[in-house]
Design a protein around this motif. Structure first.
Motif, PDB file in Angstrom:
ATOM      1  N   TYR A  11     -24.480   2.724 -26.405  1.00  0.00           N
ATOM      2  CA  TYR A  11     -24.227   4.300 -25.849  1.00  0.00           C
ATOM      3  C   TYR A  11     -22.854   4.227 -25.587  1.00  0.00           C
ATOM      4  CZ  TYR A  11     -25.381   2.063 -21.508  1.00  0.00           C
ATOM      5  OH  TYR A  11     -25.391   1.065 -20.569  1.00  0.00           O
ATOM      6  N   LEU A  12     -22.400   5.605 -25.293  1.00  0.00           N
ATOM      7  CA  LEU A  12     -20.835   5.607 -24.794  1.00  0.00           C
ATOM      8  C   LEU A  12     -20.515   5.104 -23.667  1.00  0.00           C
ATOM      9  CD1 LEU A  12     -18.139   6.953 -25.653  1.00  0.00           C
ATOM     10  CD2 LEU A  12     -18.822   8.905 -24.107  1.00  0.00           C
ATOM     11  N   LYS A  13     -19.646   3.958 -23.582  1.00  0.00           N
ATOM     12  CA  LYS A  13     -19.168   3.363 -22.397  1.00  0.00           C
ATOM     13  C   LYS A  13     -17.803   2.954 -22.478  1.00  0.00           C
ATOM     14  CE  LYS A  13     -19.884  -0.962 -20.289  1.00  0.00           C
ATOM     15  NZ  LYS A  13     -20.974  -2.384 -20.089  1.00  0.00           N
ATOM     16  N   PHE A  14     -17.033   3.239 -21.446  1.00  0.00           N
ATOM     17  CA  PHE A  14     -15.682   3.009 -21.297  1.00  0.00           C
ATOM     18  C   PHE A  14     -15.224   2.833 -20.184  1.00  0.00           C
ATOM     19  CE2 PHE A  14     -15.967   7.481 -21.850  1.00  0.00           C
ATOM     20  CZ  PHE A  14     -15.328   8.030 -20.837  1.00  0.00           C
ATOM     21  N   THR A  15     -13.941   2.264 -19.710  1.00  0.00           N
ATOM     22  CA  THR A  15     -13.562   2.226 -18.270  1.00  0.00           C
ATOM     23  C   THR A  15     -12.007   2.661 -18.545  1.00  0.00           C
ATOM     24  OG1 THR A  15     -14.616   0.344 -17.933  1.00  0.00           O
ATOM     25  CG2 THR A  15     -12.889   0.622 -16.532  1.00  0.00           C
ATOM     26  N   ILE A  16     -11.511   3.534 -17.604  1.00  0.00           N
ATOM     27  CA  ILE A  16      -9.924   4.108 -17.572  1.00  0.00           C
ATOM     28  C   ILE A  16      -9.580   3.627 -16.182  1.00  0.00           C
ATOM     29  CG2 ILE A  16      -8.553   6.128 -17.638  1.00  0.00           C
ATOM     30  CD1 ILE A  16     -10.852   7.580 -19.149  1.00  0.00           C
ATOM     31  N   SER A  17      -8.531   3.055 -16.217  1.00  0.00           N
ATOM     32  CA  SER A  17      -7.800   2.467 -14.787  1.00  0.00           C
ATOM     33  C   SER A  17      -6.335   2.856 -14.917  1.00  0.00           C
ATOM     34  CB  SER A  17      -7.893   1.075 -14.684  1.00  0.00           C
ATOM     35  OG  SER A  17      -9.297   0.592 -15.167  1.00  0.00           O
ATOM     36  N   LEU A  18      -5.877   3.031 -13.526  1.00  0.00           N
ATOM     37  CA  LEU A  18      -4.509   2.860 -13.253  1.00  0.00           C
ATOM     38  C   LEU A  18      -3.967   1.478 -12.595  1.00  0.00           C
ATOM     39  CD1 LEU A  18      -1.814   4.844 -13.262  1.00  0.00           C
ATOM     40  CD2 LEU A  18      -2.463   5.280 -10.838  1.00  0.00           C
ATOM     41  N   SER A  19      -3.067   1.073 -13.374  1.00  0.00           N
ATOM     42  CA  SER A  19      -2.761  -0.452 -13.101  1.00  0.00           C
ATOM     43  C   SER A  19      -1.260  -0.214 -12.364  1.00  0.00           C
ATOM     44  CB  SER A  19      -2.647  -1.378 -14.045  1.00  0.00           C
ATOM     45  OG  SER A  19      -1.904  -2.506 -13.480  1.00  0.00           O
ATOM     46  N   VAL A  20      -1.074  -0.613 -11.172  1.00  0.00           N
ATOM     47  CA  VAL A  20       0.197  -0.468 -10.613  1.00  0.00           C
ATOM     48  C   VAL A  20       0.702  -1.931 -10.064  1.00  0.00           C
ATOM     49  CG1 VAL A  20       1.391   0.402  -8.485  1.00  0.00           C
ATOM     50  CG2 VAL A  20      -0.313   1.793  -9.281  1.00  0.00           C
ATOM     51  N   PHE A  21       1.745  -2.234 -10.691  1.00  0.00           N
ATOM     52  CA  PHE A  21       2.234  -3.680 -10.272  1.00  0.00           C
ATOM     53  C   PHE A  21       1.433  -4.798 -10.589  1.00  0.00           C
ATOM     54  CE2 PHE A  21       4.193  -1.025  -6.427  1.00  0.00           C
ATOM     55  CZ  PHE A  21       4.921  -0.453  -7.364  1.00  0.00           C
ATOM     56  N   GLY A  22       0.442  -4.575 -11.739  1.00  0.00           N
ATOM     57  CA  GLY A  22      -0.301  -5.748 -12.026  1.00  0.00           C
ATOM     58  C   GLY A  22      -1.899  -5.684 -11.448  1.00  0.00           C
ATOM     59  N   ILE A  75       0.903  -1.134  -0.219  1.00  0.00           N
ATOM     60  CA  ILE A  75       0.055   0.042   0.331  1.00  0.00           C
ATOM     61  C   ILE A  75       0.890   1.203  -0.057  1.00  0.00           C
ATOM     62  CG2 ILE A  75      -1.728   1.348   1.434  1.00  0.00           C
ATOM     63  CD1 ILE A  75      -2.919  -1.220   2.159  1.00  0.00           C
ATOM     64  N   ALA A  76       1.939   1.132   0.843  1.00  0.00           N
ATOM     65  CA  ALA A  76       2.812   2.397   0.802  1.00  0.00           C
ATOM     66  C   ALA A  76       3.529   2.602  -0.452  1.00  0.00           C
ATOM     67  CB  ALA A  76       3.861   2.122   1.774  1.00  0.00           C
ATOM     68  N   SER A  77       3.894   1.549  -0.895  1.00  0.00           N
ATOM     69  CA  SER A  77       4.393   1.516  -2.429  1.00  0.00           C
ATOM     70  C   SER A  77       3.606   2.243  -3.464  1.00  0.00           C
ATOM     71  CB  SER A  77       4.883   0.215  -2.654  1.00  0.00           C
ATOM     72  OG  SER A  77       5.934   0.142  -3.496  1.00  0.00           O
ATOM     73  N   VAL A  78       2.342   1.605  -3.506  1.00  0.00           N
ATOM     74  CA  VAL A  78       1.157   2.298  -4.390  1.00  0.00           C
ATOM     75  C   VAL A  78       0.857   3.804  -4.192  1.00  0.00           C
ATOM     76  CG1 VAL A  78      -1.284   2.074  -5.015  1.00  0.00           C
ATOM     77  CG2 VAL A  78       0.217   0.047  -4.830  1.00  0.00           C
ATOM     78  N   ASP A  79       0.709   4.170  -2.752  1.00  0.00           N
ATOM     79  CA  ASP A  79       0.479   5.266  -2.276  1.00  0.00           C
ATOM     80  C   ASP A  79       1.712   6.367  -3.034  1.00  0.00           C
ATOM     81  OD1 ASP A  79      -1.596   4.878  -0.891  1.00  0.00           O
ATOM     82  OD2 ASP A  79      -0.389   4.997   0.913  1.00  0.00           O
ATOM     83  N   ARG A  80       2.997   5.739  -2.936  1.00  0.00           N
ATOM     84  CA  ARG A  80       4.010   6.719  -3.554  1.00  0.00           C
ATOM     85  C   ARG A  80       4.024   6.578  -5.196  1.00  0.00           C
ATOM     86  NH1 ARG A  80       9.982   7.501  -3.154  1.00  0.00           N
ATOM     87  NH2 ARG A  80      10.469   5.550  -4.481  1.00  0.00           N
ATOM     88  N   VAL A  81       3.450   5.670  -5.861  1.00  0.00           N
ATOM     89  CA  VAL A  81       3.373   5.910  -7.121  1.00  0.00           C
ATOM     90  C   VAL A  81       2.284   6.546  -7.476  1.00  0.00           C
ATOM     91  CG1 VAL A  81       2.733   4.396  -9.235  1.00  0.00           C
ATOM     92  CG2 VAL A  81       4.243   3.339  -7.516  1.00  0.00           C
ATOM     93  N   VAL A  82       1.100   6.596  -6.839  1.00  0.00           N
ATOM     94  CA  VAL A  82      -0.139   7.468  -7.177  1.00  0.00           C
ATOM     95  C   VAL A  82       0.341   8.903  -6.994  1.00  0.00           C
ATOM     96  CG1 VAL A  82      -2.496   8.001  -6.580  1.00  0.00           C
ATOM     97  CG2 VAL A  82      -1.704   5.720  -6.753  1.00  0.00           C
ATOM     98  N   SER A  83       1.052   9.252  -6.052  1.00  0.00           N
ATOM     99  CA  SER A  83       1.447  10.571  -5.867  1.00  0.00           C
ATOM    100  C   SER A  83       2.538  11.228  -6.554  1.00  0.00           C
ATOM    101  CB  SER A  83       1.826  10.712  -4.427  1.00  0.00           C
ATOM    102  OG  SER A  83       2.805  10.213  -3.991  1.00  0.00           O
ATOM    103  N   GLU A  84       3.313  10.358  -7.398  1.00  0.00           N
ATOM    104  CA  GLU A  84       4.362  10.939  -8.063  1.00  0.00           C
ATOM    105  C   GLU A  84       3.801  10.877  -9.341  1.00  0.00           C
ATOM    106  OE1 GLU A  84       7.861   8.562  -8.195  1.00  0.00           O
ATOM    107  OE2 GLU A  84       8.356   8.659  -5.956  1.00  0.00           O
TER     108      GLU A  84
END
Lengths: 246, 171
Positions: free
Chosen positions: B64-75, B6-15
């Motif tokens: 109709y318009l449908k999509f998903t946008i995601s951020l994947s971190v370490f899989g 979680i700490a590692s992901v937090d860091r990646v998200v904030s950078e």
């Protein structure tokens, strides 16, 4: 009692809907996928025969969760009820009559939900997380600015090695903390570096190798690595390193 | 292990993160089933490729318009936006009662921010179910603006120029 029935009915009714779709109707059911999304099914057909399908939604749930490798139909086929089948990632009913339509909608919705639950439980995410970064993160939290990264240290052979983490201890000694994952290249590289430095018998340097204990290691690999440095499982690394530094 | 992840992901998200390659070089491929297209764009963090990706799921043949946008971190997908006017999401797990901004149920487009879902990151190595969803700002009505908003929320420096794939089946 009547008002209670009305209250419960009123609270459930908006959650399930039927609306027109491109080639039939779309039904929002009361079933929920693991993340909490409603299970929708499509109904296509004519006057007296119908087919219900989930339009691939169960498989799309795990795709949206990051499982980008193709997941085969066989991963859920065995768990589907007899009245449902799966093809190309789409779970569908057999052709049903008007009398059977309601049951088919329930069966497909539940099968889709169960399939998604099963895939979330059983599919593995490729190990792409950065173990080195996780170890560095623990060290920074534990030792703050006493951690230095990418330090060069010479071994007995006079060859130089770069170590990801070196902690300056209050005693004046330095503690090398190396991260290793269960991969032949990672094991061999870190073993050679630690072994050569260890052979130099420097009093001012201690060494620890932190290994990813969420993975399955062979005992021989772990024993081999202990020839380079004392091994510490990642799940216990904070306590072990603090104890050593005390 | 979980806390460190979680700490590692937090860091990646904030950078700050930037695209590692021109988006034109990245092909759409077939996703979970025949009607879904997936685009995976690797992201640079601090000049490195640490396993962070932008994922876009498109449904070109949808009504109709449908999509998903995601951020994947370490899989693991750890931040997701689901654009779908007909979608419904029930927040079975609620934030404490003193955080009323989390609704019991979201109708229509919504997003699953990491900050509200980190506590569900329990089984490392398996997909995470992002159980908390928030209502997407209603002024976001098209893909380009929504992508820009998503990139702002997740610290992706320059929103990439992505065009959704066209419909490829008959109506």
């Amino acid at each position: 009692m009547n008002s209670m029935i009305e209250t419960v009915t009123a609270s459930l009714t908006p959650l399930a809907r039927v609306r027109p779709a491109r080639d039939g109707v779309k039904v929002t059911t009361h079933c929920l996928y693991p993340s909490g999304g409603s299970v929708h099914v499509s109904v296509i057909g004519g006057v007296d025969t119908f087919i219900v399908s989930d339009d691939g939604a169960a498989f799309n749930e795990v795709l949206a969760a990051g499982v980008t490798d193709r997941v085969g139909d066989s991963s859920v086929r065995a768990m589907l009820p007899d009245s449902c089948s799966v093809r190309g990632g789409v779970i569908r009913s057999e052709t049903v009559s008007r009398d059977e339509l309601g049951f088919a909608i329930l069966a497909v919705a539940n099968a889709s939900k169960d399939a998604a639950d099963h895939l979330f439980r059983t599919l593995r995410i490729k190990r792409t997380y950065n173990f080195k970064e996780m170890v560095a993160s623990v060290l920074r939290e534990t030792f703050n600015d006493r951690v230095r990264h990418n330090e060069i240290i010479f071994g007995k052979s006079n060859k130089s090695y770069e170590f990801d983490n070196v902690v300056s201890l209050e005693s004046g000694r330095r503690l090398i903390v190396d991260a290793v994952i269960n991969d032949a290249n990672s094991r061999n590289a870190r073993l050679v570096a630690n072994l050569d430095v260890k052979q130099a018998h420097r009093d001012d340097i201690s060494q620890r190798i932190v290994f990813d204990d969420s993975d399955s290691w062979s005992s021989s690999d772990l024993v081999l690595l202990t020839m380079g440095a004392v091994m510490v499982p990642f799940s216990k690394s904070r306590e072990a390193l603090l104890k050593f530094a005390a | 292990m979980k806390e460190a992840f979680i700490a590692s992901v937090d860091r990646v998200v904030s950078e700050p993160k930037t695209l590692a390659t021109a988006i034109v070089d990245i092909p759409w491929r077939i996703g979970g089933c025949q009607d879904v297209r997936l685009l995976v764009a690797p992201l640079l963090v601090d000049g490195e490729l640490p396993g962070v990706e932008l994922h876009v799921l498109a449904y070109p043949n949808h009504d109709y318009l449908k999509f998903t946008i995601s951020l994947s971190v370490f899989g693991h997908v750890i931040w997701r936006l689901c654009f779908d006017q007909e979608e419904g999401h029930t927040n079975v797990w609620r934030e404490p009662i003193d955080k009323p901004e989390v609704p019991r149920r979201v109708e229509g487009s919504h997003y699953h921010p990491w900050a509200k879902n980190a506590r569900f990151a329990k089984r490392l190595g398996h997909p995470f179910a992002l159980k908390i969803a928030m209502v997407l700002p209603p002024e976001l009505t098209n893909f380009e603006e929504t992508l820009e908003w998503f990139c702002g929320q997740t610290n992706i420096d320059i929103p990439p120029k992505i065009t959704l794939p066209p419909r490829d089946s008959l109506i």
